[in-house]
Design a protein around this motif. Structure first.
Motif, PDB file in Angstrom:
ATOM      1  N   VAL A 123      -2.557  -8.819 -12.384  1.00  0.00           N
ATOM      2  CA  VAL A 123      -3.954  -8.640 -12.799  1.00  0.00           C
ATOM      3  C   VAL A 123      -4.840  -8.996 -11.622  1.00  0.00           C
ATOM      4  O   VAL A 123      -4.679 -10.053 -11.011  1.00  0.00           O
ATOM      5  CB  VAL A 123      -4.292  -9.517 -14.018  1.00  0.00           C
ATOM      6  N   VAL A 124      -5.765  -8.096 -11.295  1.00  0.00           N
ATOM      7  CA  VAL A 124      -6.699  -8.292 -10.186  1.00  0.00           C
ATOM      8  C   VAL A 124      -8.100  -8.425 -10.765  1.00  0.00           C
ATOM      9  O   VAL A 124      -8.529  -7.601 -11.593  1.00  0.00           O
ATOM     10  CB  VAL A 124      -6.627  -7.107  -9.202  1.00  0.00           C
ATOM     11  N   ARG A 125      -8.805  -9.448 -10.336  1.00  0.00           N
ATOM     12  CA  ARG A 125     -10.153  -9.716 -10.865  1.00  0.00           C
ATOM     13  C   ARG A 125     -11.192  -9.388  -9.802  1.00  0.00           C
ATOM     14  O   ARG A 125     -11.070  -9.803  -8.646  1.00  0.00           O
ATOM     15  CB  ARG A 125     -10.265 -11.171 -11.302  1.00  0.00           C
ATOM     16  N   THR A 126     -12.202  -8.613 -10.175  1.00  0.00           N
ATOM     17  CA  THR A 126     -13.308  -8.235  -9.294  1.00  0.00           C
ATOM     18  C   THR A 126     -14.621  -8.581  -9.983  1.00  0.00           C
ATOM     19  O   THR A 126     -14.629  -8.915 -11.177  1.00  0.00           O
ATOM     20  CB  THR A 126     -13.288  -6.718  -9.002  1.00  0.00           C
ATOM     21  N   PRO A 127     -15.751  -8.511  -9.274  1.00  0.00           N
ATOM     22  CA  PRO A 127     -17.031  -8.761  -9.940  1.00  0.00           C
ATOM     23  C   PRO A 127     -17.327  -7.773 -11.053  1.00  0.00           C
ATOM     24  O   PRO A 127     -18.184  -8.037 -11.908  1.00  0.00           O
ATOM     25  CB  PRO A 127     -18.045  -8.617  -8.796  1.00  0.00           C
ATOM     26  N   HIS A 128     -16.626  -6.636 -11.069  1.00  0.00           N
ATOM     27  CA  HIS A 128     -16.859  -5.614 -12.086  1.00  0.00           C
ATOM     28  C   HIS A 128     -15.891  -5.705 -13.256  1.00  0.00           C
ATOM     29  O   HIS A 128     -15.918  -4.874 -14.147  1.00  0.00           O
ATOM     30  CB  HIS A 128     -16.754  -4.225 -11.464  1.00  0.00           C
ATOM     31  N   GLY A 129     -15.008  -6.678 -13.220  1.00  0.00           N
ATOM     32  CA  GLY A 129     -14.034  -6.790 -14.289  1.00  0.00           C
ATOM     33  C   GLY A 129     -12.630  -6.909 -13.732  1.00  0.00           C
ATOM     34  O   GLY A 129     -12.417  -6.870 -12.515  1.00  0.00           O
ATOM     35  N   ALA A 130     -11.691  -7.043 -14.637  1.00  0.00           N
ATOM     36  CA  ALA A 130     -10.290  -7.189 -14.246  1.00  0.00           C
ATOM     37  C   ALA A 130      -9.535  -5.909 -14.559  1.00  0.00           C
ATOM     38  O   ALA A 130      -9.899  -5.155 -15.461  1.00  0.00           O
ATOM     39  CB  ALA A 130      -9.656  -8.372 -14.976  1.00  0.00           C
ATOM     40  N   VAL A 131      -8.465  -5.689 -13.826  1.00  0.00           N
ATOM     41  CA  VAL A 131      -7.630  -4.512 -14.044  1.00  0.00           C
ATOM     42  C   VAL A 131      -6.183  -4.918 -13.850  1.00  0.00           C
ATOM     43  O   VAL A 131      -5.852  -5.712 -12.964  1.00  0.00           O
ATOM     44  CB  VAL A 131      -8.029  -3.355 -13.110  1.00  0.00           C
ATOM     45  N   ARG A 132      -5.310  -4.365 -14.682  1.00  0.00           N
ATOM     46  CA  ARG A 132      -3.877  -4.646 -14.588  1.00  0.00           C
ATOM     47  C   ARG A 132      -3.173  -3.459 -13.951  1.00  0.00           C
ATOM     48  O   ARG A 132      -3.542  -2.306 -14.182  1.00  0.00           O
ATOM     49  CB  ARG A 132      -3.278  -4.912 -15.963  1.00  0.00           C
ATOM     50  N   ALA A 133      -2.164  -3.756 -13.164  1.00  0.00           N
ATOM     51  CA  ALA A 133      -1.376  -2.706 -12.525  1.00  0.00           C
ATOM     52  C   ALA A 133       0.070  -3.154 -12.459  1.00  0.00           C
ATOM     53  O   ALA A 133       0.383  -4.345 -12.583  1.00  0.00           O
ATOM     54  CB  ALA A 133      -1.903  -2.398 -11.117  1.00  0.00           C
ATOM     55  N   ALA A 134       0.949  -2.189 -12.238  1.00  0.00           N
ATOM     56  CA  ALA A 134       2.361  -2.526 -12.098  1.00  0.00           C
ATOM     57  C   ALA A 134       2.625  -3.249 -10.789  1.00  0.00           C
ATOM     58  O   ALA A 134       3.526  -4.081 -10.704  1.00  0.00           O
ATOM     59  CB  ALA A 134       3.205  -1.258 -12.178  1.00  0.00           C
ATOM     60  N   ARG A 135       1.829  -2.926  -9.760  1.00  0.00           N
ATOM     61  CA  ARG A 135       2.048  -3.575  -8.463  1.00  0.00           C
ATOM     62  C   ARG A 135       0.730  -3.678  -7.707  1.00  0.00           C
ATOM     63  O   ARG A 135      -0.242  -2.969  -8.007  1.00  0.00           O
ATOM     64  CB  ARG A 135       3.072  -2.800  -7.634  1.00  0.00           C
TER      65      ARG A 135
END
Length: 789
Positions: free
Chosen positions: A595-607
């Motif tokens: 899970v990567v967190r940015t100022p615009h929200g978080a997003v999940r990815a496989a890698r």
């Protein structure tokens, strides 16, 4: 919607096909005549069998699926109106064509009568038969409709012939040859007729009895929607019993006695023992799907949509449809005023529309005779509809450059927070050369890629900005040689796909004091020269007798800014979603993903792929104490005699200056003055904006220019500051993190990483997909984190 099918029926057909086709959401895919998008079921069939082979063994897996594999013969026969025992499977349509023709055992004086629609590989085979065996090749021209001149064919067959061959639909247009009329003429003359149905199987009705051919070949990858690496051969049962393969295989023959063997009856005598069972099963699944959908409904939809596309393109200003009058079906060819077909196809790819350009070299008997250097070919399938046609027209319309991506069906402009909430396969951090290369390579392999860059596009706070970089084969250790080779190949591949010239070969000299002992650079085709010889190679560089140099004839200059633009365009073309001005606050493993967190929200990815340059340590704290960020300054110096500082008088170079450091330089190229810099500098804070080049820094470099570049007598015409991220032994870290293998890193260019950009991107994609890369073991991040020397 489509005129010849009820609108509701068509909508259901397309919706079902798109739902079952993963690639349909990736781009507007208008290249079914090249390789259609396979369904998820076809993909899973192939992958499942590969897994079965890995688990129980190839022979055992083949035995387990034998009944299902045998179904393919009946499915193919049903499609073409033949018998299962008369069908053979091959690796491609070209292989099937070669086996059928070679089975005729043509000899001196045997005539082969071919239509101008004949495919390039078939024509090349005929040329070789003519050269090797004296076979006579006669090409029948086209009539006013563009189809074969039936009168000329009839006249040609009044003289004995050994074979008539035609392509039902050529590679170079949407022409549909009168296959049945050709068959009638060939039968009347008693001449075997070979029909190349490579581009008609799946999009047009094909019945061998109605057509009257004696041989038919086709491929799985086009309108059948099967995997690449599959093809088929059908033989008339009488002829099939007469033809003999010139190289029998145990699959199609039986060794019956000490010096005797017998052939299997019919077409299967042309099969070979070794083939991909996984791909064959994938083709079986594709044939099942075509019959389940309804071949007739598929044919009608493709034909109607092709007609719609042909009319829509003909109405676009500056676009000329070049299909002959006898064209039909789902293939349309066109050209754009003032633009080569290859360039048009590339621009459309960037806009998210997948078409292909066909050069005259692939159809000289057609395009060459029509005076066309090439065409753009668009082709539709069951997963396409009017929205795809509208997107193509929009991208080609005046005022559009082709560089703007056309939205997919149902796609709306969305804000960054909304987009970042979507699931993706891979997140790439950093839009320098390594990150952009990785994003492109991963997307090209089918990943949904989110590409995040913390600053605005084109910023000058990292390590990839500026106009030029050096490339060389000369390296201090052989451990780099394989990666250097891959780098040269990767740049050539990037140039080919982007259509940009990015690398200029200038040669290079890399000098060190003559009394400095062994060491220095070496490499394939590199030679050690003294100062006198160095002066002959590069008159613009004054080394003197106190220096020796390694001459690298393959060294050159990379167009760095052009490379970044090309990588960004290609990434967009493959569906990379890039967000500039989007810093990553932090990331964390989430099961097998991240899970990567940015100022615009978080997003999940496989890698996650981290290519953050100077900011690597802030994103991966384990590297914070390992990597050192330093300030580097470059200046461009003018000259009263520019030619003395440009190739061939000067190429890429470096000079190890005692008590000063390594001076490096790029010759005056592309209208720019000679560029020089020192390969060292003070520590720098990546959180701060780089300060302007100081007068002291300019003076230091100007003094070195005066010493080694005597004709660099002008002022400083440009300067820039950048950052090197240095690692122990100046190596990189490329690969997965030890504790979180779903996170890959490419870190620490150490001042020489740009030249490896596309190769590092390919390496990261390989590693992400589990492809072994033992050549990268010396760059394993675990080694750097252990401070191995």
């Amino acid at each position: 919607m489509t005129a010849q099918l009820d609108g509701a029926v068509t909508s259901r057909l397309v919706a079902a096909a798109r739902a079952a086709t993963p690639g349909a959401g990736h781009a507007h895919h208008l290249n079914a005549a090249g390789a259609a998008l396979p369904s998820a079921a076809v993909l899973e069939t192939v992958v499942d069998h590969l897994r079965l082979e890995a688990r129980i063994g190839g022979y055992e897996a083949a035995e387990a699926v034998r009944p299902r594999a045998e179904q393919a013969y009946g499915l193919a026969a049903r499609l073409i109106g033949g018998r299962a025992e008369d069908v053979a499977f091959t690796e491609s349509a070209t292989v099937a064509w070669h086996r059928a023709v070679d089975g005729l055992r043509l000899g001196p004086g045997d005539r082969v009568v071919a239509t101008s629609s004949t495919y390039v590989s078939s024509a090349l085979h005929l040329f070789e038969l003519r050269r090797r065996y004296g076979v006579v090749v006669e090409v029948i021209g086209a009539d006013e409709t563009g189809a074969v001149d039936l009168g000329a064919l009839r006249a040609a067959l009044r003289t004995p012939a050994a074979l008539v061959t035609a392509a039902h639909v050529p590679t170079s247009s949407g022409l549909i040859e009168p296959a049945a009329a050709i068959g009638e003429i060939a039968r009347a003359a008693g001449v075997p007729y070979l029909l190349d149905a490579t581009q008609s199987l799946g999009q047009l009705p094909v019945d061998v009895t109605e057509i009257g051919c004696a041989m038919l070949v086709g491929t799985g990858r086009k309108f059948l929607r099967g995997p690449r690496g599959t093809g088929l051969l059908w033989l008339d049962p009488v002829l099939g019993g007469e033809l003999r393969p010139p190289a029998p295989d145990v699959r199609g023959a039986s060794w019956t006695a000490d010096d005797e063997y017998g052939l299997l009856p019919g077409a299967r005598r042309f099969e070979t023992w070794e083939y991909s069972h996984a791909l064959r099963l994938g083709l079986t699944a594709a044939l099942e799907e075509l019959h389940a959908t309804g071949a007739d409904a598929t044919h009608r939809h493709i034909a109607a949509l092709g007609e719609e596309m042909r009319a829509a393109l003909a109405a676009v200003p500056g676009v000329r449809v070049v299909d002959p009058p006898a064209a039909g079906g789902g293939i349309v060819t066109f050209v754009r005023d003032g633009e080569t077909p290859a360039r048009t196809a590339r621009a459309l790819r960037v806009a998210g529309l997948h078409v292909v350009s066909v050069p005259a070299a692939h159809g000289q008997w057609d395009l060459g005779r029509r005076g066309l250097a090439g065409v753009v070919r668009a082709s539709v399938h069951v997963y396409n509809d009017s929205d795809d046609i509208a997107a193509l027209v929009d991208a080609l319309s005046p005022g559009r450059t082709g560089a703007t991506r056309v939205p997919l069906r149902g796609e709306r402009p969305v804000s960054a927070p909304a987009l970042l909430s979507e699931h993706v396969d891979t997140i790439v951090i950093g839009a320098g050369v390594h990150g952009s290369s990785a994003a492109w390579q991963l997307a090209a392999r089918g990943d949904r890629v989110l590409h995040l860059e913390q600053f605005a596009a084109g910023h000058e706070r990292g390590s990839s900005h500026g106009p030029t970089r050096m490339i060389r084969r000369a390296y201090p250790s052989p451990v780099w040689d394989d990666l250097v080779d891959r780098a040269y190949l990767a740049w050539a591949a990037l140039e080919a796909e982007s259509g940009r010239a990015l690398v200029t070969r200038t040669g290079g000299l890399y000098a060190r004091p003559a009394d400095g002992g062994a060491g220095g650079l070496r490499g394939p085709d590199c030679t050690l020269v003294d100062g006198a010889r160095a002066a002959e190679i590069f008159p613009g560089l004054a080394l003197g007798e106190e220096y020796v140099a390694v001459h690298d004839p393959a060294a050159g200059v990379i167009d760095a800014s052009g490379a970044l633009a090309a990588l960004a365009e290609l990434g967009r073309g493959y569906g990379v979603r890039r967000h500039d001005g989007t810093p990553v606050l932090d990331w964390a493993p989430d099961g097998e993903g991240v899970v990567v967190r940015t100022p615009h929200g978080a997003v999940r990815a496989a890698r996650l792929v981290v290519c953050a340059g100077p900011w690597t340590g802030s994103l991966i704290p384990a590297f914070a104490d390992v990597l050192r960020v330093i300030r580097i300054v470059n200046i461009h110096v003018g000259s009263s005699v520019t030619s003395t500082l440009a190739p061939p008088a000067l190429g890429s170079f470096s000079v190890d200056v005692p008590d000063v450091g390594l001076l490096y330089g790029i010759p005056a190229i592309g209208g720019r003055a000679v560029k020089i810099g020192l390969d060292l500098g003070p520590d720098d804070d990546p959180a701060a904006v780089p300060g302007p080049v100081t007068e002291t820094e300019r003076a230091t470099l100007r003094a070195l220019a005066a010493r080694f570049l005597p004709t660099a007598d002008g002022g400083v015409v440009a300067d820039l500051a950048c950052r090197y991220t240095m690692a122990p032994n100046n190596r990189f870290a490329v690969g997965p993190l030890p504790e979180t293998p779903q996170v890959l890193v490419a870190a620490a260019c150490s001042g020489h990483g740009f030249k490896f950009g596309p190769a590092i991107g390919a390496a990261l994609a390989d590693l992400a997909y589990g492809v072994p890369r033992p050549d990268l073991d010396f760059l394993d991040p675990a080694r750097m984190l252990r401070r191995e020397r």
